[in-house]
Design an enzyme around this catalytic site. Structure first.
Site, mmCIF file in Angstrom:
data_model
loop_
_atom_site.group_PDB
_atom_site.id
_atom_site.type_symbol
_atom_site.label_atom_id
_atom_site.label_comp_id
_atom_site.label_asym_id
_atom_site.label_seq_id
_atom_site.Cartn_x
_atom_site.Cartn_y
_atom_site.Cartn_z
ATOM 1 N N THR A 35 -32.694 8.541 -36.584
ATOM 2 C CA THR A 35 -33.333 7.961 -35.401
ATOM 3 C C THR A 35 -34.520 8.829 -35.017
ATOM 4 O O THR A 35 -34.777 9.870 -35.634
ATOM 5 C CB THR A 35 -32.330 7.880 -34.233
ATOM 6 N N THR A 36 -35.230 8.404 -33.991
ATOM 7 C CA THR A 36 -36.285 9.239 -33.399
ATOM 8 C C THR A 36 -36.224 9.091 -31.889
ATOM 9 O O THR A 36 -36.316 7.978 -31.357
ATOM 10 C CB THR A 36 -37.685 8.809 -33.879
#
Length: 201
Positions: free
Chosen positions: A2-3
């Site tokens: 994810t970010t």
């Protein structure tokens, strides 16, 4: 996979994330909410195992409310981050670690704050931070665009650009961008008394 990003501004804090949830190399969801609002002054961005993160946030939310009721005034952002970090560390000590990396962001009487927290129980205050598989790419954007006088609107744009850059190269990030803005508290005078009130976004 994810970010997430968090940015401290002169007007509050801003959080940003992508919307993709992965199951190995399979995209499990394209509409995942990775920014959890604790209350009007605090939020947490999630990277790592979603079930662990959701459980931690539920427990932290209840424990935070209980502590506030007992002592009669709210926790600071740092105290809230320490509470969450202590919960993650207790899992590690019991050999049942929570596989999460969190960005705890919020505002109190001292202004905006962004803290990183992970399974080790450590917290670190930052002007801006990123976590997840896309964070190395996001940091490049944050490093180049952040400045001390950044406003909430500017930070929202920077957060979106940082997540978008990560989505271009990181297979674990994608499917859109979420952002959340938490504005600073403002002091309102009423006669000879003063009280803190949440600023409108």
């Amino acid at each position: 996979m994810t970010t997430i990003v968090g940015i401290k501004t002169k007007e509050g804090v801003v959080l940003g994330s992508d919307k993709r949830a992965s199951k190995g190399f399979f995209i499990g969801s394209k509409i995942t909410q990775k920014i959890a609002k604790i209350d009007d002054t605090l939020a947490v961005a999630i990277a790592g195992q979603l079930s662990d993160a959701e459980y931690l946030i539920k427990v932290a939310k209840a424990e935070r409310k209980l502590m506030e009721l007992r002592r009669g005034f709210p926790l600071t952002v740092k105290e809230s981050a320490r509470l969450i970090a202590n919960l993650t560390y207790s899992g590690l000590r019991n050999y049942q670690p929570y596989f999460v990396e969190l960005l705890v962001a919020g505002v109190d009487e001292e202004g905006g704050h962004v803290y990183t927290a992970d399974m080790s129980g450590a917290i670190i205050g930052e002007d801006f931070a990123s976590s997840g598989s896309g964070s190395p790419i996001a940091y490049g954007v944050l490093e180049s665009l952040y400045h001390k006088e950044i406003t909430n609107d500017e930070a929202k744009d920077v957060a979106s650009k940082a997540v978008a850059a990560a989505m271009e190269r990181d297979p674990g990030s994608g499917n859109g961008i979420d952002t959340m803005v938490i504005p600073n508290l403002v002091t309102v005078s009423v006669g000879s008394n003063s009280r803190n009130k949440e600023a409108s976004s």
